[in-house]
Enzyme design. Sequence first.
Site, PDB file in Angstrom:
ATOM      1  N   ASP A 561      -3.243  -4.919   2.422  1.00  0.00           N
ATOM      2  CA  ASP A 561      -2.852  -5.512   1.140  1.00  0.00           C
ATOM      3  C   ASP A 561      -4.088  -5.484   0.225  1.00  0.00           C
ATOM      4  O   ASP A 561      -5.182  -5.122   0.662  1.00  0.00           O
ATOM      5  CB  ASP A 561      -2.413  -6.961   1.417  1.00  0.00           C
ATOM      6  CG  ASP A 561      -1.563  -7.537   0.301  1.00  0.00           C
ATOM      7  OD1 ASP A 561      -1.541  -6.980  -0.800  1.00  0.00           O
ATOM      8  OD2 ASP A 561      -0.930  -8.582   0.543  1.00  0.00           O
ATOM      9  N   GLU A 564      -5.858  -2.354  -4.284  1.00  0.00           N
ATOM     10  CA  GLU A 564      -5.876  -1.659  -5.595  1.00  0.00           C
ATOM     11  C   GLU A 564      -7.278  -1.270  -6.032  1.00  0.00           C
ATOM     12  O   GLU A 564      -7.397  -0.241  -6.700  1.00  0.00           O
ATOM     13  CB  GLU A 564      -5.206  -2.556  -6.647  1.00  0.00           C
ATOM     14  CG  GLU A 564      -3.731  -2.803  -6.416  1.00  0.00           C
ATOM     15  CD  GLU A 564      -3.459  -3.786  -5.279  1.00  0.00           C
ATOM     16  OE1 GLU A 564      -4.348  -4.601  -4.983  1.00  0.00           O
ATOM     17  OE2 GLU A 564      -2.365  -3.715  -4.711  1.00  0.00           O
ATOM     18  N   ASP A 638       4.504  -8.371  -5.151  1.00  0.00           N
ATOM     19  CA  ASP A 638       4.859  -9.787  -5.246  1.00  0.00           C
ATOM     20  C   ASP A 638       5.949 -10.072  -6.267  1.00  0.00           C
ATOM     21  O   ASP A 638       5.696 -10.491  -7.395  1.00  0.00           O
ATOM     22  CB  ASP A 638       3.597 -10.590  -5.546  1.00  0.00           C
ATOM     23  CG  ASP A 638       2.587 -10.459  -4.409  1.00  0.00           C
ATOM     24  OD1 ASP A 638       2.987  -9.992  -3.319  1.00  0.00           O
ATOM     25  OD2 ASP A 638       1.426 -10.806  -4.599  1.00  0.00           O
TER      26      ASP A 638
END
Length: 999
Positions: A561, A564, A638
């Site tokens: 996770d 980015e 999310d």
Amino acid sequence: MITLRQMSAPRWTAVFLLLAALCCLFVPAVTVKHENFKKCDQSGFCKRNRQFADDVSASSSWTSPYVLDPASITFEKGQLNAIVLKAVKEGEEKARLPLTVTFLDSGVARVTLDEEKRAKGEINLRHDSKARKERYNEAGKWALVGGLKVFEGAALNAEAEQGYTKVVYGKGGKHQAVIRHSPFGIEFQRDGETHVKFNERGFLNVEHWRAKIEKAKEEEKKEGEEEKKEEEKKEETQGEDESTWWEESFGGNTDSKPRGPEAVALDISFPGYEHVFGIPEHATRLSLKTTKGGDNAYDEPYRLYNADVFEYEMDSPMTLYGAIPFMQAHRKGSTVGVFWLNAAETWIDVTKKKNTANPLALGLKGHTDTQTHWMSESGLLDVFVFLGPTPQDLARQYGELTGYTAMPQSFAIAYHQCRWNYVTDEDVKDVDRRFDKFNIPYDVIWLDIEYTQEKKYFTWDPLTFVNPDKMQKQLAKRERKLVAIIDPHIKNTDNYPVIDELKKKDLAVKNKDGNQYEGWCWPGSSMWIDCFNPAAIDWWKGLFKYDSFKGTAPNTFIWNDMNEPSVFNGPETTMPKDNLHHGNWEHRDVHNINGMTFHNATYQAITERKKGELRRPFVLTRAFYSGSQRSAAMWTGDNLAEWAHLEASLPMVLNQGISGFPFAGADVGGFFGNPSKELLTRWYQAGIYYPFFRGHAHIDTRRREPYIAGAPYTEIITQALRLRYQLLPAWYTAFHEASTTGAPIVRPNFYVHPEDDNGFAVDDQLYIGSTGLLAKPVTKEGATSVSVYLADSQPYYDYFDYTTYHGAGHHTVPAPLEKIPLLMQGGHIIPRRDRPRRSSGLMKHDPFTLVVVLDKDGNADGTLYLDDGETFDYQQGAFIHRRFNFDGVRQVLTSTNLDTSSRTVKCEKYLKSMEKVRVEKIIIVGAPSAWKNKAEVTVMEEGRKESKRKQSFPLEYHAAEGKKAAWVVVRDPKAWIGRGWRIDFGDKAAGHEHHGHEH
Ligand SMILES: *[C@@H]1O[C@H](CO)[C@@H](O)[C@H](O)[C@H]1NC(C)=O
């Protein structure tokens, strides 16, 4: 998973329950933090290029300053090289831009435009920067894995008129690139018609290097703020607006931009194409809306800049977590596309130009052109052009370049149960037991960040996860797996060997001064592993070995996770653009690829946890780029527990599919907030159609495992899960197809019916692989029916009761809460496994049911792919690949082998392990009424003794009732899944041997 609030880990269930109870008192106002993310006019190069486009469009006398120098052209072995000259200011030397146009074997053309001065390093960097001087030219190194073989048959067309160079290419010379010299532009033609145009509107812009003219120090000192502004204005009126060339600030961060302005931009038009799809990831429709005027248009371009955009908004061109700069344009009879290979921040404007019919030109209908404008902050201009002509061609060609989806382990396509967080190992075991108690199938349970000791990855919290081994053993009993999260930020703290090694070996991303970059994330102060560095990948692999990451087992897999990367105190919640990666490339250049290098490193690490243990890894990633499909699954980040998010998940997942990364899903139930029981139920009924199927929830939400909702919801959700499990053989076959042809796993209408004009924008229903299964999930509160769009004149049958729907157009299909709208298109054979089990691992040797769905001519066809679902042995022939066919004329159902490879040892071994697996049931839907009095069928099997070859089995006939089609069942026909056989339904079947042969 993320909110900026730092949660302290609730260690005890009591605390947890209290928290959950408290949360119910508030309805949190959730909305994306717009102020955290740039709009186009806050991103210097986007603003400059959009303004440039506006100025160009407004001017009648303007011409593009880019001219190809004909004397520079060379053409050899499928590649054209030349210099494009950019006229700069009066009296100044023109900027030289080396052009290559490469014609590939696949019929794809690749155009790159570089800048000579930067390529040769003849520029000066400001601020003593250590960054590279070249335009970033390594995106292909990470994204591309093949398809680059040059088509040597490409040839110059000698008949080109003055001022043009034409190259004929593609199989059979169907394609032609028409290169205009002045101003420079390219048209790509197929069969003499232009499908893609570069620089038609003159928006090509390569920001060439120039030195900053520094003002004298004294002068600068004296200048007040006001004067500075005056100065800028003056410069503006003199020509270009320099205000964003040398430095940019946003949200308190200043980007030093040592190379000055360096954007690349180009307009790309698709004449005659009304629809464009692709360029994920955005929470938007499949058919992309316009961004600069037009009906219902967005007022911002689509943005690709991987970012942690939690609580993201619906119907928006805002950037999200991943980027695939691949766009396709579609119209009846043709699909074409472009792949903009650039890893920097990118914006894309989409506009449509309506050309009304000319009443004087007979037969010329009005049509719409789609025009796009691509802008990237840095790097090469590097574009692949695909000329189709079918969506299948595009999927294959794009897949040849960036790789096909990795074949997952079979558990990975079953159901995943996640939440932030299962709080203790006992909690995990308890959830596991409850699934069993309620007879609900699931395969994987997940651990979010709280399992670690103080957010130190590769550790377990000793108070809450006391005995991970025991926990894993319990899961393994039912072939279940554990997925644990590991993020790229490493806690910067004492007494943590992982950070010590990262620092000592110097494997972290650097700041602009070349020191290890320190930022803020879940653990507080953190550093980020730089997976552009091969040494970092090697080190990363070591961390996952069983004896290094203690407490993990062969059934542990990994979730990446925040890659980015998410940096809480960074600009736009990510890294400063002037950070430096391996090779001194600026973060600006590689940003969108960053997440992929990380999940790919994890993928490799999982393959090498123990010598000799060769199993397919499973890694989930949030950030992605073209090529991520080779080593990960993705989810849409999310989202919120709202109906609108459920609805938006379908076009998003479909878009992933046609963009080469089909192993995709959305958090079932919605991450933030508490779904109503109805929404949760509908979300499960939709989630069973996501290729990646996971329920997940935020730490502040109430528990919502399927057994919690109670009657009738739990039962209804269980039925949905069972349906997914029943159809796992069909899903697995679809994954195999994706991994060999690039075909999406769930498919939008246009992909399946490329000739059906009316269905091109349909994005709220989907086909599963090539099975003809057509699902239309309910996404509206209180709905009791759905409207399903049928594109063709085949009969479509309700999956459960065989109600028939006939005729192109919209049909109302009942959908009370307990009913999942699912139709079967006539003409397919669907493989299933009907025995309910607790996990997919327990189904490995279960028998099959074949559902034969006859088309209007009485025929049907289907395939089944099977392997051990775990190892790489399938790459050495250890698989079963069958074709099933029902021939309506001969009335014969056959199973034939699609595996044309020679039988390897591994193959024999696998077939032996599957020897006893049989087809236990055959259902034929839309059965001819002539079978009414038929009592039996004859089964003939390959490779059996003559005397035993032929056996008869009873056939049950169920007559049509109202709209419900007639169907028949044949039970346990002793047809083995790994062998060839033939079942004769014909009149003369009894006692009469047909000719024709199967093997
Ligand atoms: C993934 O790993 C493989 C194996 O080392 C490597 O060849 C490839 O370049 C990597 N790709 C990415 C995108 O990191």
